[in-house]
Design a protein around this motif. Structure first.
Motif, PDB file in Angstrom:
ATOM      1  N   GLY A 152       8.320   4.923  -1.062  1.00 57.67           N
ATOM      2  CA  GLY A 152       7.364   5.831  -1.801  1.00 57.67           C
ATOM      3  C   GLY A 152       5.743   5.205  -1.774  1.00 57.67           C
ATOM      4  O   GLY A 152       4.917   5.750  -1.971  1.00 57.67           O
ATOM      5  N   LYS A 153       5.985   3.966  -1.473  1.00 54.84           N
ATOM      6  CA  LYS A 153       4.515   3.103  -1.400  1.00 54.84           C
ATOM      7  C   LYS A 153       3.856   3.604  -0.077  1.00 54.84           C
ATOM      8  O   LYS A 153       2.754   4.328   0.044  1.00 54.84           O
ATOM      9  CB  LYS A 153       4.655   1.678  -1.199  1.00 54.84           C
ATOM     10  N   LYS A 154       4.469   4.034   0.819  1.00 62.94           N
ATOM     11  CA  LYS A 154       4.126   4.409   2.120  1.00 62.94           C
ATOM     12  C   LYS A 154       3.632   6.061   1.777  1.00 62.94           C
ATOM     13  O   LYS A 154       2.640   6.282   2.456  1.00 62.94           O
ATOM     14  CB  LYS A 154       5.201   4.676   3.314  1.00 62.94           C
ATOM     15  N   ILE A 155       4.467   6.608   1.214  1.00 61.18           N
ATOM     16  CA  ILE A 155       4.207   8.134   0.958  1.00 61.18           C
ATOM     17  C   ILE A 155       3.014   8.529   0.305  1.00 61.18           C
ATOM     18  O   ILE A 155       2.191   9.533   0.478  1.00 61.18           O
ATOM     19  CB  ILE A 155       5.454   8.815   0.411  1.00 61.18           C
ATOM     20  N   GLY A 156       3.139   7.658  -1.048  1.00 61.09           N
ATOM     21  CA  GLY A 156       1.814   7.664  -1.955  1.00 61.09           C
ATOM     22  C   GLY A 156       0.653   7.287  -1.230  1.00 61.09           C
ATOM     23  O   GLY A 156      -0.544   8.254  -1.235  1.00 61.09           O
ATOM     24  N   THR A 157       0.564   6.356  -0.180  1.00 61.96           N
ATOM     25  CA  THR A 157      -0.517   5.879   0.199  1.00 61.96           C
ATOM     26  C   THR A 157      -1.192   7.091   1.307  1.00 61.96           C
ATOM     27  O   THR A 157      -2.132   7.092   1.377  1.00 61.96           O
ATOM     28  CB  THR A 157      -0.310   4.576   1.123  1.00 61.96           C
ATOM     29  N   ASN A 158      -0.200   7.630   1.873  1.00 64.31           N
ATOM     30  CA  ASN A 158      -0.435   8.726   2.794  1.00 64.31           C
ATOM     31  C   ASN A 158      -1.202  10.082   2.049  1.00 64.31           C
ATOM     32  O   ASN A 158      -2.041  10.712   2.631  1.00 64.31           O
ATOM     33  CB  ASN A 158       0.331   9.270   3.688  1.00 64.31           C
ATOM     34  N   ILE A 159      -0.677  10.377   0.757  1.00 67.30           N
ATOM     35  CA  ILE A 159      -1.563  11.440   0.138  1.00 67.30           C
ATOM     36  C   ILE A 159      -2.736  11.005  -0.472  1.00 67.30           C
ATOM     37  O   ILE A 159      -3.795  11.790  -0.224  1.00 67.30           O
ATOM     38  CB  ILE A 159      -0.580  11.655  -1.338  1.00 67.30           C
ATOM     39  N   ALA A 192       3.459   6.309  -8.458  1.00 61.60           N
ATOM     40  CA  ALA A 192       2.988   5.047  -9.024  1.00 61.60           C
ATOM     41  C   ALA A 192       1.741   4.747  -8.244  1.00 61.60           C
ATOM     42  O   ALA A 192       0.565   4.428  -8.680  1.00 61.60           O
ATOM     43  CB  ALA A 192       3.652   4.068  -9.042  1.00 61.60           C
ATOM     44  N   MET A 193       1.801   4.854  -6.749  1.00 62.81           N
ATOM     45  CA  MET A 193       0.691   4.616  -5.792  1.00 62.81           C
ATOM     46  C   MET A 193      -0.292   5.612  -6.001  1.00 62.81           C
ATOM     47  O   MET A 193      -1.411   5.268  -6.125  1.00 62.81           O
ATOM     48  CB  MET A 193       1.287   4.712  -4.443  1.00 62.81           C
ATOM     49  N   VAL A 194      -0.254   6.973  -6.192  1.00 59.58           N
ATOM     50  CA  VAL A 194      -1.342   8.000  -6.461  1.00 59.58           C
ATOM     51  C   VAL A 194      -2.061   7.579  -7.691  1.00 59.58           C
ATOM     52  O   VAL A 194      -3.336   7.941  -7.759  1.00 59.58           O
ATOM     53  CB  VAL A 194      -0.898   9.338  -6.185  1.00 59.58           C
ATOM     54  N   LEU A 195      -1.302   7.367  -8.738  1.00 60.54           N
ATOM     55  CA  LEU A 195      -1.794   7.320 -10.044  1.00 60.54           C
ATOM     56  C   LEU A 195      -2.702   5.992  -9.895  1.00 60.54           C
ATOM     57  O   LEU A 195      -3.690   5.855 -10.858  1.00 60.54           O
ATOM     58  CB  LEU A 195      -0.731   7.086 -11.388  1.00 60.54           C
TER      59      LEU A 195
END
Length: 457
Positions: free
Chosen positions: A443-450, A375-378
Motif C-alpha cells: 500500500g505504501k508503494k501504491i499510494g506513493t505512486n499516486i 494513508a500515504m495519499v492523505l
C-alpha cells in the motif's frame, strides 16, 4: 468534547434530504440520516457516493474500488481548470490522453460542473439495472438541489455552460473507463468457470462466509489483470510469501498458530475494532467505501477548499482502485488458503474465525493494502500528524451476536488508521500477520505512486 464536535461537524457528511427505505437490501432501511453543516459541494457528493454504495447488491470491494477511482477523478477534473495551482491528470494516467477543456475567455461556475459530473459518473457506475430507483432518485435530488441553490446568483448562460462542461468531462472519463478490464464487473462478480488449484495450502471456498450464496466460486479472479490508474502501479512485482509447511517449527505454521491463539482471547476493544473495519459490502458501503469516507472526514476536519477536497477524493479513489488490482494479482498468483482451512486441518478441527471469511484467497490482505495506500495519499496532502475522528459507522446498531459495538474511533495520524485496519483482520481471524504486513508495505508503494503524479502546476 472534541469527539462530539467532530462527530457533529462531519457525522458522515450526510445530505439534508429525507431518508427513504432502501428496497434493495430488504430489512435494513439504509444508512442513518445524518446531517452536516458543510456547504462544500464535493463533500456532499462524497457522502452521496457512500449512500449509493451502501449494501448495494453486486457491489464487490473490487468493483466498488474501481468506481471510486473514477468518481474521485471525475470530481477533480471537473474543477481543476478553475484552480490557479492544480494541474489536470489528462496525459498522466494510463490511456487517458485528453479531456474536454473550458472554452477560452468564457466564465464557468466549477461547483456546478462538479455537480453535473458527479451525477453522470455515479449513474454510469452504479445503475445496475435492478431495483435502483431509490438510489438514482437520490442522485437526481442532490443534483437538482445544488443547481437550484446556485440558480439565483449565477447567470443562466454560465450555469448552462458549466453543467454541460461537467457532463462532458464525466462522459469522457466514463468512455475511458470502459476499456480498463473491469467494465460492468458487477455482472460477473463470481466466476464459476475459474479453475483454481487444489491441494495443501490452496484456498478453499468457505462453507459459510460473507457471500454464502456463492461459496463455490471465487470473487473476480481476473481482476489483477485490469488497467491501473498510475502506470507505475502496473509494474509493481508480486511480493513473495512464506512457503507452505505443516511443521510446527516453520514460519508458515507459526503464522496460523498465532491467529488461532489470539482468536481465543479477544478483548472487547479488539472485537470492536474487528467489527469497525470489517465493512462487509452486504452490510456497509464496503472496505474501499470506508477509505472514501475517511477522505471526506479529513477534508471537513481540515476545512479544505473545493479544490483540495476534490483532490483528496481523487487521490484516495485512485489509490484504493490500484490497490485492489495489485492485491488481486497476488491473491490469484498464490491462491493462498485462509486461516480457517489451515487451522482446522492442522491445529483444531472445530475452529471457526471470529469474523466470516470472504470469498477469495488470503495473501495478501486487501484491507491492509488499500488502507496503507489511503494513508500515504492523505499524509501527502495533510501531513503525517493529523487528529481526526472516524465516524464512518456512527449510529450503526451493535452486533449482538458477536458482541460488537460500533463506537467512533479517534486517531492522531493516518498511518495509525492503516495499521489498525490491518490488525483488525488478524483479530477477525481471517488473515495472518504476514498478509497484513505485506499488504501495508505494498500500500505504501501504491499510494506513493499516486502521489508522484503531477498534481500542481
Amino acid at each position: 468534547m472534541r469527539h462530539s464536535l467532530l462527530a457533529f461537524a462531519f457525522l458522515l457528511l450526510c445530505l439534508s434530504c429525507k431518508h427513504e427505505p432502501d428496497p434493495i437490501s430488504d430489512p435494513d432501511p439504509g444508512p442513518p440520516p445524518i446531517v452536516t453543516n458543510s456547504t462544500n459541494v464535493a463533500v456532499k457528493w462524497g457522502l452521496l457516493t457512500l449512500q449509493t454504495m451502501y449494501r448495494l447488491g453486486g457491489n464487490s470491494p473490487t468493483y466498488g474500488s474501481r468506481s471510486l477511482g473514477y468518481a474521485g477523478l471525475t470530481m477533480y477534473e471537473c474543477v481543476v481548470n478553475g484552480s490557479p495551482t492544480h494541474r489536470s491528470l489528462a496525459g498522466q494516467l494510463v490511456g487517458l490522453t485528453n479531456l474536454p477543456v473550458p472554452e477560452a475567455g468564457k466564465t464557468y461556475q466549477y461547483e456546478l460542473a462538479l455537480n453535473a459530473g458527479q451525477a453522470v459518473i455515479l449513474k454510469r457506475m452504479f445503475d445496475f439495472g435492478y431495483n435502483d430507483a431509490v438510489r438514482m432518485n437520490r442522485i437526481d435530488s442532490l443534483e437538482r438541489a445544488i443547481n437550484q441553490q446556485f440558480a439565483a446568483t449565477v447567470d443562466p448562460a454560465v450555469m448552462d455552460r458549466s453543467v454541460a462542461y461537467g457532463k462532458a468531462v464525466a462522459e469522457a472519463i466514463f468512455a475511458w473507463s470502459k476499456t480498463d478490464g473491469g467494465f460492468e464487473g458487477f455482472k460477473r462478480n463470481f466466476d464459476n468457470t475459474y479453475v483454481f488449484p487444489r491441494g495443501s495450502g490452496f484456498w478453499v471456498p468457505p462453507a459459510s462466509g460473507q457471500a454464502q450464496v456463492f461459496t463455490t466460486a471465487p470473487l473476480h479472479p481476473h481482476w489483477g489483470q485490469n488497467r491501473t490508474f498510475a502506470l507505475a502501479n502496473s509494474t509493481l512485482s508480486v511480493p513473495s510469501m512464506t512457503p507452505y509447511s505443516t511443521s510446527r517449527s516453520s514460519d508458515y505454521y507459526k503464522e496460523f498458530a498465532a491467529v488461532y491463539q489470539k482468536n481465543g482471547s479477544l478483548s472487547q476493544e479488539e472485537r470492536n475494532i474487528a467489527g469497525w473495519w470489517a465493512d462487509d459490502p452486504t452490510e456497509t458501503f464496503s472496505p474501499p467505501g470506508h477509505s472514501y469516507s475517511l477522505a471526506g472526514i479529513v477534508a471537513v476536519t481540515a476545512n479544505a477548499d473545493l479544490y483540495q477536497t476534490a483532490e483528496t477524493y481523487a487521490r484516495v479513489g485512485m489509490a484504493v482502485a490500484d490497490a485492489f488490482i495489485n492485491c488481486w494479482k497476488a491473491k490469484y498468483t498464490y491462491h493462498c488458503e485462509r486461516p480457517g482451512t489451515y487451522i482446522r486441518a492442522n491445529i483444531d478441527a472445530n475452529w471457526n474465525s471470529f469474523w466470516p471469511e470472504p470469498p477469495f484467497p488470503a495473501f495478501y490482505s486487501g484491507h491492509s493494502v488499500q488502507s496503507g495506500a489511503t494513508a500515504m495519499v492523505l499524509e501527502a496532502l495533510y501531513g503525517p500528524s493529523f487528529r481526526f475522528t472516524d465516524t464512518s459507522h456512527w449510529g450503526r446498531p451493535s452486533d449482538q451476536a458477536r458482541r460488537v459495538s460500533y463506537v467512533s474511533r479517534s486517531f492522531t495520524s493516518f498511518w495509525s488508521t492503516a495499521e489498525e485496519a490491518a490488525q483488525s483482520r488478524f483479530w477477525g481471524g481471517i488473515h495472518t500477520n504476514q498478509d497484513n504486513v505485506v499488504g501495508l508495505a505494498e500500500g505504501k508503494k501504491i499510494g506513493t505512486n499516486i502521489n508522484a503524479l503531477t498534481w500542481r502546476k
